[in-house]
Design a protein around this motif. Sequence first.
Motif, PDB file in Angstrom:
ATOM      1  N   ALA A 214       0.840  -1.204   0.000  1.00 22.40           N
ATOM      2  CA  ALA A 214       0.000   0.000   0.000  1.00 22.40           C
ATOM      3  C   ALA A 214       0.866   1.241   0.000  1.00 22.40           C
ATOM      4  CB  ALA A 214      -0.924  -0.009   1.213  1.00 22.40           C
ATOM      5  N   ASN A 215       1.920   1.228   0.784  1.00 24.83           N
ATOM      6  CA  ASN A 215       2.815   2.386   0.843  1.00 24.83           C
ATOM      7  C   ASN A 215       3.478   2.641  -0.511  1.00 24.83           C
ATOM      8  OD1 ASN A 215       4.072   4.418   2.628  1.00 24.83           O
ATOM      9  ND2 ASN A 215       5.968   3.350   2.084  1.00 24.83           N
ATOM     10  N   GLU A 216       3.877   1.579  -1.173  1.00 25.54           N
ATOM     11  CA  GLU A 216       4.501   1.706  -2.500  1.00 25.54           C
ATOM     12  C   GLU A 216       3.500   2.237  -3.524  1.00 25.54           C
ATOM     13  OE1 GLU A 216       6.889  -1.111  -5.746  1.00 25.54           O
ATOM     14  OE2 GLU A 216       6.151  -1.953  -3.863  1.00 25.54           O
ATOM     15  N   THR A 217       2.277   1.717  -3.478  1.00 24.05           N
ATOM     16  CA  THR A 217       1.244   2.162  -4.411  1.00 24.05           C
ATOM     17  C   THR A 217       0.891   3.629  -4.191  1.00 24.05           C
ATOM     18  OG1 THR A 217       0.303  -0.071  -4.486  1.00 24.05           O
ATOM     19  CG2 THR A 217      -1.100   1.733  -5.242  1.00 24.05           C
ATOM     20  N   ILE A 218       0.845   4.052  -2.928  1.00 21.22           N
ATOM     21  CA  ILE A 218       0.538   5.449  -2.603  1.00 21.22           C
ATOM     22  C   ILE A 218       1.597   6.379  -3.200  1.00 21.22           C
ATOM     23  CG2 ILE A 218       0.500   7.110  -0.697  1.00 21.22           C
ATOM     24  CD1 ILE A 218      -0.972   4.956   0.946  1.00 21.22           C
ATOM     25  N   GLU A 219       2.871   5.988  -3.098  1.00 23.45           N
ATOM     26  CA  GLU A 219       3.941   6.809  -3.662  1.00 23.45           C
ATOM     27  C   GLU A 219       3.817   6.916  -5.180  1.00 23.45           C
ATOM     28  OE1 GLU A 219       6.410   8.662  -2.256  1.00 23.45           O
ATOM     29  OE2 GLU A 219       5.269   8.296  -0.432  1.00 23.45           O
ATOM     30  N   GLU A 220       3.472   5.790  -5.829  1.00 21.58           N
ATOM     31  CA  GLU A 220       3.305   5.798  -7.285  1.00 21.58           C
ATOM     32  C   GLU A 220       2.090   6.647  -7.682  1.00 21.58           C
ATOM     33  OE1 GLU A 220       2.969   1.718  -8.320  1.00 21.58           O
ATOM     34  OE2 GLU A 220       5.105   1.284  -8.068  1.00 21.58           O
ATOM     35  N   TYR A 221       0.999   6.474  -6.967  1.00 20.88           N
ATOM     36  CA  TYR A 221      -0.216   7.230  -7.233  1.00 20.88           C
ATOM     37  C   TYR A 221       0.019   8.717  -7.084  1.00 20.88           C
ATOM     38  CZ  TYR A 221      -4.185   4.043  -7.905  1.00 20.88           C
ATOM     39  OH  TYR A 221      -5.093   3.181  -8.435  1.00 20.88           O
ATOM     40  N   LYS A 222       0.711   9.070  -6.002  1.00 17.02           N
ATOM     41  CA  LYS A 222       0.897  10.473  -5.663  1.00 17.02           C
ATOM     42  C   LYS A 222       1.461  11.252  -6.839  1.00 17.02           C
ATOM     43  CE  LYS A 222       4.436  11.498  -3.131  1.00 17.02           C
ATOM     44  NZ  LYS A 222       5.337  11.604  -1.963  1.00 17.02           N
ATOM     45  N   ASN A 223       2.543  10.780  -7.397  1.00 22.04           N
ATOM     46  CA  ASN A 223       3.190  11.485  -8.498  1.00 22.04           C
ATOM     47  C   ASN A 223       2.390  11.384  -9.793  1.00 22.04           C
ATOM     48  OD1 ASN A 223       5.642  12.483  -7.198  1.00 22.04           O
ATOM     49  ND2 ASN A 223       6.176  10.336  -6.965  1.00 22.04           N
ATOM     50  N   ARG A 224       1.830  10.211 -10.053  1.00 19.42           N
ATOM     51  CA  ARG A 224       1.093  10.046 -11.300  1.00 19.42           C
ATOM     52  C   ARG A 224      -0.170  10.919 -11.328  1.00 19.42           C
ATOM     53  NH1 ARG A 224       0.151   4.863 -11.215  1.00 19.42           N
ATOM     54  NH2 ARG A 224      -2.092   4.749 -10.978  1.00 19.42           N
ATOM     55  N   VAL A 225      -0.912  10.917 -10.249  1.00 21.52           N
ATOM     56  CA  VAL A 225      -2.156  11.695 -10.203  1.00 21.52           C
ATOM     57  C   VAL A 225      -1.870  13.185 -10.278  1.00 21.52           C
ATOM     58  CG1 VAL A 225      -4.123  12.314  -8.749  1.00 21.52           C
ATOM     59  CG2 VAL A 225      -3.448   9.922  -8.972  1.00 21.52           C
ATOM     60  N   ILE A 226      -0.857  13.642  -9.546  1.00 18.77           N
ATOM     61  CA  ILE A 226      -0.516  15.072  -9.585  1.00 18.77           C
ATOM     62  C   ILE A 226      -0.064  15.477 -10.981  1.00 18.77           C
ATOM     63  CG2 ILE A 226       1.168  16.780  -8.775  1.00 18.77           C
ATOM     64  CD1 ILE A 226       0.927  15.564  -6.011  1.00 18.77           C
ATOM     65  N   ASP A 227       0.759  14.642 -11.623  1.00 21.85           N
ATOM     66  CA  ASP A 227       1.216  14.952 -12.984  1.00 21.85           C
ATOM     67  C   ASP A 227       0.048  15.021 -13.962  1.00 21.85           C
ATOM     68  OD1 ASP A 227       3.856  15.150 -12.218  1.00 21.85           O
ATOM     69  OD2 ASP A 227       4.333  13.068 -12.711  1.00 21.85           O
ATOM     70  N   GLU A 228      -0.921  14.128 -13.804  1.00 26.05           N
ATOM     71  CA  GLU A 228      -2.091  14.142 -14.678  1.00 26.05           C
ATOM     72  C   GLU A 228      -2.895  15.429 -14.491  1.00 26.05           C
ATOM     73  OE1 GLU A 228      -4.204  10.623 -13.685  1.00 26.05           O
ATOM     74  OE2 GLU A 228      -2.925   9.292 -14.886  1.00 26.05           O
ATOM     75  N   GLN A 229      -3.054  15.855 -13.249  1.00 24.98           N
ATOM     76  CA  GLN A 229      -3.787  17.089 -12.975  1.00 24.98           C
ATOM     77  C   GLN A 229      -3.093  18.295 -13.601  1.00 24.98           C
ATOM     78  OE1 GLN A 229      -6.861  17.238 -11.377  1.00 24.98           O
ATOM     79  NE2 GLN A 229      -6.676  15.020 -11.583  1.00 24.98           N
ATOM     80  N   LEU A 230      -1.764  18.366 -13.451  1.00 26.06           N
ATOM     81  CA  LEU A 230      -1.013  19.507 -13.987  1.00 26.06           C
ATOM     82  C   LEU A 230      -1.056  19.531 -15.510  1.00 26.06           C
ATOM     83  CD1 LEU A 230       2.127  19.530 -11.663  1.00 26.06           C
ATOM     84  CD2 LEU A 230       0.010  20.856 -11.453  1.00 26.06           C
ATOM     85  N   GLU A 231      -1.020  18.363 -16.120  1.00 25.63           N
ATOM     86  CA  GLU A 231      -1.094  18.289 -17.586  1.00 25.63           C
ATOM     87  C   GLU A 231      -2.432  18.821 -18.088  1.00 25.63           C
ATOM     88  OE1 GLU A 231      -0.883  14.917 -21.148  1.00 25.63           O
ATOM     89  OE2 GLU A 231      -0.347  14.382 -19.074  1.00 25.63           O
ATOM     90  N   ASN A 232      -3.507  18.456 -17.403  1.00 24.73           N
ATOM     91  CA  ASN A 232      -4.837  18.929 -17.799  1.00 24.73           C
ATOM     92  C   ASN A 232      -4.998  20.424 -17.536  1.00 24.73           C
ATOM     93  OD1 ASN A 232      -5.714  16.387 -18.654  1.00 24.73           O
ATOM     94  ND2 ASN A 232      -6.372  15.814 -16.602  1.00 24.73           N
ATOM     95  N   ILE A 233      -4.402  20.920 -16.463  1.00 22.93           N
ATOM     96  CA  ILE A 233      -4.470  22.353 -16.161  1.00 22.93           C
ATOM     97  C   ILE A 233      -3.738  23.155 -17.226  1.00 22.93           C
ATOM     98  CG2 ILE A 233      -3.637  24.130 -14.560  1.00 22.93           C
ATOM     99  CD1 ILE A 233      -4.312  22.201 -12.271  1.00 22.93           C
ATOM    100  N   ARG A 234      -2.564  22.671 -17.644  1.00 24.68           N
ATOM    101  CA  ARG A 234      -1.804  23.359 -18.695  1.00 24.68           C
ATOM    102  C   ARG A 234      -2.599  23.426 -19.996  1.00 24.68           C
ATOM    103  NH1 ARG A 234       2.542  20.126 -16.500  1.00 24.68           N
ATOM    104  NH2 ARG A 234       4.004  21.442 -15.324  1.00 24.68           N
TER     105      ARG A 234
END
Length: 245
Positions: A214-234
């Motif tokens: 779970a800890n590993e998945t959270i770290e992967e999710y954290k960066n992937r989800v934030i990057d997706e949000q920033l890409e859509n905002i741009r």
Amino acid sequence: MSENKLNVVVPKDYNGAPIEIILREGKASEQLPNREPINVEINGTIDTPLRWLEKKVELIDQKKAYISVSRDDMSIALVDKENDYYSNNISGELKASKEMRTFGINTEKRWEPIKLSQFFKMHRAFFKDKTENMKLVSTLKNFKAKVNQDIERIKEENGSKTDNYSQVVDSNLPKFFKLNIPLFKGFACEEIEVEIYADVDGRDVSLSLVSAGANETIEEYKNRVIDEQLENIRAIAPDIAIIEV
């Protein structure tokens, strides 16, 4: 007798049809007082700034707005009208799901075996295998731990002393079990392996739930989800400054 005059402007294309005029006498209603603008403060899930921009981007000056990103706090914040006292602040963050908080996985939460047994029984829906859940409930209900404590004290003639303390716990707990729960609020369920750690102090036994997966998945999710949000905002607002903090 007082005489009231009424000036009426007739349009050029007036066709001669009767015009109805209504006159009202009396005191006019009071004008509503002028109010200062109200700044908007919203704090929601990680996609809140994006959802706000999708509907409001035409109403803002992108050069006077910015996005701040904190990967440590798993948050994104939009500030509109940065130099204005009444600026709008729209923020969102990746929040641990209610289920993760309730189970207390990877936290300092401690369980008594019988309490954990009752909890698992009432939350069977989150177990990947219902049979495994029933077995685990029974195991925790009848939890037995054998504690062997050996203390050796040897006093030598020269006055030196050696203290050896060992504690061995033999339990019937499984090595791990599987849960199917959302890691973040608003996200789909994920299958994770959870281990039960036992802490024995004399007759007192406390259990904690740990999941490296779970800890590993959270770290992967954290960066992937934030990057997706920033890409859509741009894509929606290319002129807004994005700052990593």
